[in-house]
Design an enzyme around this catalytic site. Structure first.
Site, PDB file in Angstrom:
ATOM      1  N   ASP A  50      30.075 -52.148  16.931  1.00 19.76           N
ATOM      2  CA  ASP A  50      28.869 -51.979  16.338  1.00 19.76           C
ATOM      3  C   ASP A  50      28.307 -53.121  15.691  1.00 19.76           C
ATOM      4  O   ASP A  50      28.082 -53.036  14.644  1.00 19.76           O
ATOM      5  CB  ASP A  50      29.068 -50.767  15.232  1.00 19.76           C
ATOM      6  CG  ASP A  50      29.977 -49.618  15.997  1.00 19.76           C
ATOM      7  OD1 ASP A  50      29.854 -49.167  16.928  1.00 19.76           O
ATOM      8  OD2 ASP A  50      30.792 -49.234  15.216  1.00 19.76           O
ATOM      9  N   GLU A 263      22.189 -42.243  18.380  1.00 19.05           N
ATOM     10  CA  GLU A 263      22.843 -42.965  17.377  1.00 19.05           C
ATOM     11  C   GLU A 263      22.363 -44.332  17.500  1.00 19.05           C
ATOM     12  O   GLU A 263      21.558 -44.885  18.261  1.00 19.05           O
ATOM     13  CB  GLU A 263      24.231 -42.923  17.191  1.00 19.05           C
ATOM     14  CG  GLU A 263      25.129 -43.209  18.343  1.00 19.05           C
ATOM     15  CD  GLU A 263      26.671 -43.197  18.219  1.00 19.05           C
ATOM     16  OE1 GLU A 263      26.909 -42.445  17.001  1.00 19.05           O
ATOM     17  OE2 GLU A 263      27.343 -43.660  19.208  1.00 19.05           O
TER      18      GLU A 263
END
Length: 367
Positions: A50, A263
Site C-alpha cells: 500500500d 478500496e
C-alpha cells in the site's frame, strides 16, 4: 497450521492470459514470473504494501503498510492483515537505493487504536509532517487518525482521538493548487464501508464481510471525500460521496467488478484535470487499479480505464507521484512471498500519458 493462500485463477475469465496459471504456483513458476516482472521490490528485509509516495524537499518518501505474519486466520474480513506499525521508506532519487528509516509509529502508541494499522498516507504543511492512518478502535470500528512529526521519517506522535466523523479505511490526502487539502477514503468488506449506508455503523452480521453490499444491479458503493481543516487534524465538512460514472453518465453498478470502486483511493492532478484512481478489489481473481477523470476535487468522475493489470496476490494498492518531471506508479505484489496475500512488497514503475490525457495501462509482468 494455517495454510498460506495463493492466487488461483479462472481460465474462463476474459483476462485469463494473465501470467499465473491455475490452480497454484510452484516455486519455479514464481521464480520465472519474477524474472518477467517490470520492477523489483524496493526493499526485501521486511514486507511492505500500500505505498503512498510523495516528494518532500526534493527527496522521495514512501509511506507503506508493514505486513507481518501474526498467525491470524485467513478471512474476507482481513483478519490476517494484522499490521502493528509503520516504517517510512526514503529514496534520494528514483534510481537510488530505498532506505528503511525504522519504526515511525506503533499501534501501542495510539491511544484510541487497538489493532490493524492498514494503508496510510502522509503530507506536509508549514514544516510539519502528518501521517494519516486507519486503525480498528477498541469497539471494532475502523476510524482514521492523524500523527505529527517534525521529520518526514518520524517518529510520529498520534493525536489522542481519531478524526471526528471518520470511518472506514485507506485515507489518501491530496493538496490542490489553491492550498486546500482533501482526504479521500473508504473500503468495502473488512474496510466496513458497507456498514455506513446510513448515518450510523450497522453492527449486525459481524462475521459476514458482504452483508449490506448493494445488489449487482444497484449502484456501487462510493468512496468519500472531505476537505480538511487548516491544521489538517479534522474534517472541515461532512464527507461527501465521490461519484464514478460510465461514459453515458450513469453510476457504475455494484456487479461491475472490473470497474467499480472497492478500496485504495488516490488523487493526483495532471494538466489541469483531476485523476481519481482506485482498486476494484474483491474477486480474489482479478483486481485492477483503475482511474476516472473529473474537473474538480469533488467530482463527478468519469471512468477512463485500467491503470495497472492484476498482480500476484489478490490485493492491489497504489499511489502516483511526479518525480523530476516524470510520473511513477508505486504499487505492490506478493511475488517475493511466493503468493502469500498478506506478505507483500512495494515496487515502482514509470507511467506514460497519451497526449489527450489517458494513461497507458501497465502490465506488471512481461509476456
Amino acid at each position: 497450521m494455517q495454510r498460506k493462500k495463493v492466487l488461483t485463477f479462472n481460465e474462463n475469465h476474459p483476462f485469463s492470459n494473465f501470467p499465473l496459471k491455475p490452480p497454484r504456483q510452484s516455486l519455479g513458476e514464481f521464480y520465472r514470473l519474477n524474472k518477467k516482472a517490470i520492477s523489483k521490490p524496493l526493499i526485501t528485509h521486511i514486507y511492505t504494501a500500500d505505498p503512498s509516495a510523495h516528494v518532500f524537499n526534493g527527496k522521495i518518501y514512501i509511506y507503506p503498510s508493514h505486513d507481518i505474519d501474526a498467525g491470524e486466520a485467513f478471512d474476507d474480513l482481513g483478519s490476517h492483515f494484522a499490521m502493528e506499525d509503520y516504517h517510512v521508506i526514503s529514496m534520494d532519487s528514483i534510481n537510488s537505493e530505498a532506505i528503511d528509516n525504522g519504526l515511525a509509529l506503533h499501534v501501542d502508541d495510539i491511544p484510541w487504536a487497538e489493532k490493524q494499522l492498514w494503508a496510510p498516507d502522509a503530507h506536509e504543511k508549514d514544516g510539519k509532517y502528518y501521517l494519516f492512518f486507519p486503525a480498528k478502535a477498541y469497539d471494532g470500528i475502523f476510524r482514521i487518525g492523524v500523527a505529527i512529526s517534525a521529520s518526514p521519517t518520524g517518529p510520529f506522535t498520534a493525536q489522542p482521538e481519531a478524526i471526528k466523523g471518520s470511518f472506514s479505511i485507506d485515507p489518501a490526502v491530496f493538496k490542490d493548487d489553491d492550498g486546500n487539502y482533501y482526504m479521500y477514503f473508504g473500503g468495502l468488506w473488512g474496510g466496513q464501508l458497507q456498514r455506513w449506508r446510513t448515518e450510523s455503523f450497522n453492527p449486525n452480521e459481524p462475521k459476514n464481510p458482504t452483508a449490506f453490499i448493494p445488489k449487482d444491479n444497484e449502484p456501487a458503493l462510493l468512496p468519500l471525500v472531505a476537505k480538511l481543516t487548516d491544521d489538517l487534524l479534522e474534517f472541515s465538512e461532512p464527507p461527501k460521496q465521490l461519484e464514478i460514472l460510465d461514459a453515458e453518465g450513469n453510476l457504475l453498478l455494484a456487479g461491475d467488478n472490473c470497474r467499480r470502486f472497492f478500496e485504495a483511493s488516490w488523487m493526483h492532478k495532471y494538466n489541469g484535470s483531476y485523476y481519481f484512481s482506485y482498486s476494484t478489489g474483491d474477486t480474489h481473481l482479478i483486481c485492477f487499479i483503475c482511474y476516472a477523470i473529473g474537473d474538480n476535487p469533488y467530482g463527478p468522475f468519469t471512468y477512463k480505464g485500467i491503470l495497472l493489470e492484476p498482480v500476484v496476490g489478490w490485493t492491489s494498492h497504489h499511489s502516483i507521484c511526479e518525480v523530476d518531471k516524470k510520473w511513477y506508479l508505486f504499487y505492490h505484489d506478493s511475488s517475493l512471498s511466493k503468493g502469500v496475500t498478506h506478505l507483500r512488497s512495494i515496487k515502482l514503475a514509470e507511467i506514460i500519458y497519451n497526449e489527450d490525457g489517458p494513461i497507458v495501462p501497465l502490465k506488471p509482468y512481461i509476456d
